[in-house]
Each structure stands twice: as C-alpha cells, then as structure tokens.
Design an enzyme around this catalytic site. Sequence first.
Site, PDB file in Angstrom:
ATOM      1  N   GLU A   1       4.700  -2.533  -5.718  1.00 11.79           N
ATOM      2  CA  GLU A   1       5.288  -3.258  -4.593  1.00 11.79           C
ATOM      3  C   GLU A   1       5.276  -4.773  -4.747  1.00 11.79           C
ATOM      4  O   GLU A   1       6.085  -5.452  -4.116  1.00 11.79           O
ATOM      5  CB  GLU A   1       4.588  -2.856  -3.292  1.00 11.79           C
ATOM      6  CG  GLU A   1       4.843  -1.399  -2.953  1.00 11.79           C
ATOM      7  CD  GLU A   1       4.280  -0.976  -1.608  1.00 11.79           C
ATOM      8  OE1 GLU A   1       3.638  -1.795  -0.921  1.00 11.79           O
ATOM      9  OE2 GLU A   1       4.494   0.196  -1.244  1.00 11.79           O
TER      10      GLU A   1
ATOM     11  N   GLU B   1      11.234  -8.154   0.218  1.00 15.19           N
ATOM     12  CA  GLU B   1      10.771  -9.509  -0.058  1.00 15.19           C
ATOM     13  C   GLU B   1       9.257  -9.501  -0.221  1.00 15.19           C
ATOM     14  O   GLU B   1       8.558  -8.676   0.367  1.00 15.19           O
ATOM     15  CB  GLU B   1      11.167 -10.388   1.132  1.00 15.19           C
ATOM     16  CG  GLU B   1      10.825 -11.830   1.039  1.00 15.19           C
ATOM     17  CD  GLU B   1      11.261 -12.617   2.280  1.00 15.19           C
ATOM     18  OE1 GLU B   1      11.010 -13.827   2.298  1.00 15.19           O
ATOM     19  OE2 GLU B   1      11.822 -12.040   3.236  1.00 15.19           O
TER      20      GLU B   1
ATOM     21  N   GLY C   1       0.830  -1.197   0.000  1.00 12.96           N
ATOM     22  CA  GLY C   1       0.000   0.000   0.000  1.00 12.96           C
ATOM     23  C   GLY C   1       0.857   1.236   0.000  1.00 12.96           C
ATOM     24  O   GLY C   1       2.085   1.161  -0.050  1.00 12.96           O
TER      25      GLY C   1
END
Length: 164
Positions: A82, A131, A62
């Site tokens: 992302e 990650e 987000g």
Amino acid sequence: MNVIAFLKSPFQTTRSLWRIGQTVLGIIFRHPITGTSIIPLLSDGKIVLIRRRDDGLWALPGGMVDWGEDIPTTVRRELLEETGLELIKIRRLVGVYSAPDRDPRIHSICVVVEAEVQGTMEIHDTSEVLEIKAFYPSSIPQEPMSHDHYRQLQDYLSGLTTLA
C-alpha cells in the site's frame, strides 16, 4: 442418493447443495476476520496515511491477515503493497479493536501497531490506494477517516494501549 434419484430430482439436489453451501459460508463468515492497521512513522516523525479508493477517505495502511501469516508478516506485506515502504521494526502494540461495526464491510478484529519505516512512498496496489501522504501528528486529517482509523490514531497520539 443413487444416480437415478439424482437425475430425477435436480431441484432437490440443488436445494441440498445450497443448504450445504449456506452452512459452510455461515461457518466461515460468522467469525470475525483478523486484520491489521499500521501507524507508519518516518524518521522525521511524520505518520504515513493512504487515501482509500473505495471510500475516498484517509486511512491507516493495513489489511487482512492471509492464511499462514502472522501479524508481523502481514504488517510487512501490507506496508509494501500500500505504501512502498519497508518495515524496520514494530515499536509497540497500539491496540486491538473488535467492535462488530468498526469496518462497514465485515466484522473484523484489527490489531494496530506503531511501526518504524523507511523507503520511498509509492503506490503498489492501485486497486486500493489513491494517494499516499506523510503528516506531522499536529496536521493529521480530522474525521471522517475510513473505518475507525481516526479513533486508532487518537488513541495512539494519546499514548494509550486500547482493547475495544
């Protein structure tokens, strides 16, 4: 102020500019910033989380709403940046979280949504994400998580719609 007075008193001018700057910054930064958290669901029921670079903790993807964007556009953009995943649809509003201390950086209001996603997980923004991993709801990492994301996930898993 005329040019001669300006040249004679650069300290006063600098101080005036500083006061104007403080006023503008106060107006901008004394209002909460709107952002999103996304609970991305893969077709197998797993929830996608990211490990943040700034604190090393697991988090929901987000981010902040950019000028001219609505929440669905922000969700789509942040997911792609992302996680590399594509938004299929926003399923539901999970909640709106507005506690002044929920984000250690700034006072932000976070709109949390459940989203059906697809694609291949891939980090596009390496400055923010270390990650990406998908978890079954029963194996979600425990606290601590970044910001108030653990609470957001617990509210989601409990089927709540939260205004906090």
